[in-house]
Design a protein around this motif. Structure first.
Motif, PDB file in Angstrom:
ATOM      1  N   ARG A 238      -8.585  61.097  -9.732  1.00 36.99           N
ATOM      2  CA  ARG A 238      -7.503  60.303  -9.161  1.00 36.99           C
ATOM      3  C   ARG A 238      -8.077  59.062  -8.502  1.00 36.99           C
ATOM      4  O   ARG A 238      -9.150  59.109  -7.898  1.00 36.99           O
ATOM      5  CB  ARG A 238      -6.697  61.124  -8.147  1.00 36.99           C
ATOM      6  N   LEU A 239      -7.344  57.952  -8.613  1.00 37.74           N
ATOM      7  CA  LEU A 239      -7.793  56.680  -8.046  1.00 37.74           C
ATOM      8  C   LEU A 239      -6.923  56.318  -6.849  1.00 37.74           C
ATOM      9  O   LEU A 239      -5.700  56.498  -6.886  1.00 37.74           O
ATOM     10  CB  LEU A 239      -7.708  55.580  -9.106  1.00 37.74           C
ATOM     11  N   LEU A 240      -7.551  55.772  -5.806  1.00 41.44           N
ATOM     12  CA  LEU A 240      -6.839  55.416  -4.580  1.00 41.44           C
ATOM     13  C   LEU A 240      -7.042  53.941  -4.246  1.00 41.44           C
ATOM     14  O   LEU A 240      -8.066  53.350  -4.574  1.00 41.44           O
ATOM     15  CB  LEU A 240      -7.361  56.248  -3.395  1.00 41.44           C
ATOM     16  N   SER A 241      -6.055  53.366  -3.559  1.00 42.28           N
ATOM     17  CA  SER A 241      -6.183  52.033  -2.992  1.00 42.28           C
ATOM     18  C   SER A 241      -5.440  52.010  -1.676  1.00 42.28           C
ATOM     19  O   SER A 241      -4.294  52.467  -1.599  1.00 42.28           O
ATOM     20  CB  SER A 241      -5.610  50.973  -3.934  1.00 42.28           C
ATOM     21  N   LEU A 263      -2.240  57.686   1.774  1.00 42.14           N
ATOM     22  CA  LEU A 263      -1.290  58.298   2.696  1.00 42.14           C
ATOM     23  C   LEU A 263      -0.577  59.489   2.063  1.00 42.14           C
ATOM     24  O   LEU A 263      -0.284  60.480   2.740  1.00 42.14           O
ATOM     25  CB  LEU A 263      -0.265  57.260   3.152  1.00 42.14           C
ATOM     26  N   SER A 264      -0.315  59.415   0.768  1.00 43.76           N
ATOM     27  CA  SER A 264       0.373  60.509   0.083  1.00 43.76           C
ATOM     28  C   SER A 264      -0.483  61.774   0.065  1.00 43.76           C
ATOM     29  O   SER A 264       0.007  62.879   0.313  1.00 43.76           O
ATOM     30  CB  SER A 264       0.727  60.100  -1.355  1.00 43.76           C
ATOM     31  N   LEU A 265      -1.784  61.623  -0.207  1.00 41.64           N
ATOM     32  CA  LEU A 265      -2.682  62.776  -0.222  1.00 41.64           C
ATOM     33  C   LEU A 265      -2.904  63.325   1.186  1.00 41.64           C
ATOM     34  O   LEU A 265      -2.974  64.541   1.387  1.00 41.64           O
ATOM     35  CB  LEU A 265      -4.019  62.393  -0.842  1.00 41.64           C
ATOM     36  N   LEU A 266      -3.004  62.436   2.163  1.00 45.04           N
ATOM     37  CA  LEU A 266      -3.196  62.885   3.539  1.00 45.04           C
ATOM     38  C   LEU A 266      -1.978  63.657   4.035  1.00 45.04           C
ATOM     39  O   LEU A 266      -2.121  64.655   4.767  1.00 45.04           O
ATOM     40  CB  LEU A 266      -3.466  61.685   4.446  1.00 45.04           C
ATOM     41  N   ALA A 267      -0.805  63.240   3.644  1.00 40.68           N
ATOM     42  CA  ALA A 267       0.414  63.931   4.062  1.00 40.68           C
ATOM     43  C   ALA A 267       0.454  65.349   3.495  1.00 40.68           C
ATOM     44  O   ALA A 267       0.990  66.264   4.131  1.00 40.68           O
ATOM     45  CB  ALA A 267       1.649  63.151   3.628  1.00 40.68           C
ATOM     46  N   ALA A 294       4.342  52.136  -4.387  1.00 43.81           N
ATOM     47  CA  ALA A 294       3.662  53.335  -3.892  1.00 43.81           C
ATOM     48  C   ALA A 294       4.643  54.444  -3.524  1.00 43.81           C
ATOM     49  O   ALA A 294       4.353  55.626  -3.691  1.00 43.81           O
ATOM     50  CB  ALA A 294       2.806  52.979  -2.672  1.00 43.81           C
ATOM     51  N   ARG A 295       5.804  54.066  -2.997  1.00 38.96           N
ATOM     52  CA  ARG A 295       6.822  55.017  -2.540  1.00 38.96           C
ATOM     53  C   ARG A 295       6.219  56.008  -1.521  1.00 38.96           C
ATOM     54  O   ARG A 295       6.455  57.213  -1.585  1.00 38.96           O
ATOM     55  CB  ARG A 295       7.411  55.792  -3.721  1.00 38.96           C
ATOM     56  N   SER A 296       5.427  55.490  -0.592  1.00 39.11           N
ATOM     57  CA  SER A 296       4.712  56.351   0.355  1.00 39.11           C
ATOM     58  C   SER A 296       5.201  56.195   1.791  1.00 39.11           C
ATOM     59  O   SER A 296       4.509  56.581   2.731  1.00 39.11           O
ATOM     60  CB  SER A 296       3.208  56.053   0.292  1.00 39.11           C
ATOM     61  N   GLU A 297       6.384  55.639   1.967  1.00 42.24           N
ATOM     62  CA  GLU A 297       6.906  55.428   3.314  1.00 42.24           C
ATOM     63  C   GLU A 297       7.049  56.737   4.078  1.00 42.24           C
ATOM     64  O   GLU A 297       6.657  56.858   5.245  1.00 42.24           O
ATOM     65  CB  GLU A 297       8.251  54.715   3.246  1.00 42.24           C
ATOM     66  N   ALA A 298       7.600  57.755   3.424  1.00 36.89           N
ATOM     67  CA  ALA A 298       7.823  59.036   4.103  1.00 36.89           C
ATOM     68  C   ALA A 298       6.499  59.659   4.527  1.00 36.89           C
ATOM     69  O   ALA A 298       6.386  60.215   5.632  1.00 36.89           O
ATOM     70  CB  ALA A 298       8.591  59.986   3.182  1.00 36.89           C
TER      71      ALA A 298
END
Length: 392
Positions: A238-241, A263-267, A294-298
């Motif tokens: 998996r790639l992250l930015s 942030l998605s993985l940390l959540a 990203a859709r990572s607000e939540a």
């Protein structure tokens, strides 16, 4: 001059639009100008006319396309699921780069090694004391003036160091972000390791986002191939930015590869993270790419709310693009400043101690606004890492 062999793909994408107008309330440029040509459906009509050979790419027509921020608020609101991102990229590739595109400046920003070296020299020469005066001597609409005014006074942090071979995740540093957002990238590594992940850091280079969205198709493909080579060499899955503005371009280059916001993985492993209390009010700016790509607000809000006593207040939502939008703030500084002013206006009422934003372009642009001068700007990951109790 008429376009040669207009591609059918643009017309096919445009035909998906039913002209309902539900995209208008989500469009920052329509809110700014109240002009149909500055709306998503207006731009779709222009793109279709160009693709079918029914219109010529005059300066006036292409200006409406060049003004588009690519925020994709319209795409998220569209009931017909028009792929506006593809249409915009294809149309700009057809037209080529805008005449006012600052090639030399963007070429510098896309070379992180050179940018970091220049920042070090500037620090040694005390640039923080005279750079502002130099910028004010340049013409008001100069992209170099905008760039110098946004440059932080503090020297850049060191590049983050990843884990050894065998890491499941790869972190893409990018170009400007690898210099000006290295602290956030190191914060991501700290948090991910605390959550039990192993992360490999890729070399720092440009993903091609600005080229892709500015119509520099050949340069964008060269950058995409470099991304693919670095990804294959990493051996990760998996790639992250940490920069939401890079996510869409990385996904474009790596079809089928999971490209994620950390942030998605940390959540997903939030229960492994413990944070020290922070009695502070922070204002949260949500970059368009974080909301619509990203859709990572939540996930971000979930993590920030785990910091005891932290009071998080969000800036108003669309049409609220801050105006940074890749190279838009350099090509159209006046329009970008108007959008920034509208974004920052609520800060006077919210009265935060810090302004959080996850996209480096947005954060530098917002920090350069007069209304933001009294608030420290920071990446949410940096705040979370500073408050982390269980560092690895």
């Amino acid at each position: 001059m008429a376009l040669e062999q207009p591609p059918k793909r643009i017309a096919e994408l445009a035909d998906q639009c039913v002209q309902c107008g539900l995209c208008l309330p989500a469009c920052p440029t329509y809110a700014l100008d109240r002009s149909e040509a500055e709306s998503p459906r207006g731009r779709i009509a222009i793109a279709a006319a160009l693709a079918r050979g029914a219109a010529e790419p005059t300066a006036e027509l292409r200006a409406h396309l060049d003004h588009c921020l690519g925020c994709l608020g319209c795409q998220r609101a569209c009931p017909a699921e028009v792929r506006y991102d593809e249409l915009l990229i294809e149309t700009r590739a057809l037209l080529g780069p805008a005449p006012q595109r600052p090639r030399r400046l963007l070429g510098l920003l896309q070379r992180p090694g050179l940018l970091r070296g220049l920042r070090r020299v500037g620090t040694m020469l005390g640039a923080a004391h005279w750079l502002g005066a130099l910028a004010r001597r340049l013409p008001t609409g100069s992209p170099w003036r905008v760039a110098l005014q946004m440059l932080p006074g503090t020297p850049p942090a060191a590049l983050p160091q990843g884990d050894a071979a065998g890491a499941e995740l790869a972190l893409f540093p990018g170009c400007v972000a690898s210099v000006e957002d290295a602290e956030a990238q190191q914060a991501a590594l700290t948090l991910l390791r605390a959550a039990g992940y192993r992360v490999h850091v890729l070399p720092a280079f440009c993903c091609g986002a600005m080229d892709l969205h500015d119509g520099e198709a050949a340069a964008a493909e060269q950058a995409a191939e470099r991304v693919r080579q670095a990804w294959r060499a990493s051996g990760a899955t998996r790639l992250l930015s940490v920069t939401p503005g890079c996510l869409g371009t990385l996904r474009h280059a790596l079809s089928g590869v999971p490209v994620l916001d950390p942030l998605s993985l940390l959540a997903e492993r939030a229960e492994r993270l413990r944070f020290r209390p922070l009695p502070l009010r922070v204002a949260l700016h949500l970059p368009c790419t974080q909301a619509n790509v990203a859709r990572s607000e939540a996930a971000m809000l979930q993590l920030l709310r785990r910091v005891p006593q932290l009071d998080v207040v969000s800036l108003p939502r669309p049409p609220s693009c801050c105006g940074a939008a890749g190279s838009h703030l350099l090509q159209f500084p006046g329009r970008a400043a108007q959008l920034r002013e509208a974004t920052l206006r609520p800060l006077a009422t919210l009265a935060p101690a810090r302004l959080l934003s996850s996209n480096i372009g947005c954060r530098l642009h917002l920090a350069a606004g007069d209304e933001a001068a009294q608030w420290t700007t920071q990446h949410p990951l940096s705040l979370l890492a500073q408050q982390l109790e269980n560092s690895p």
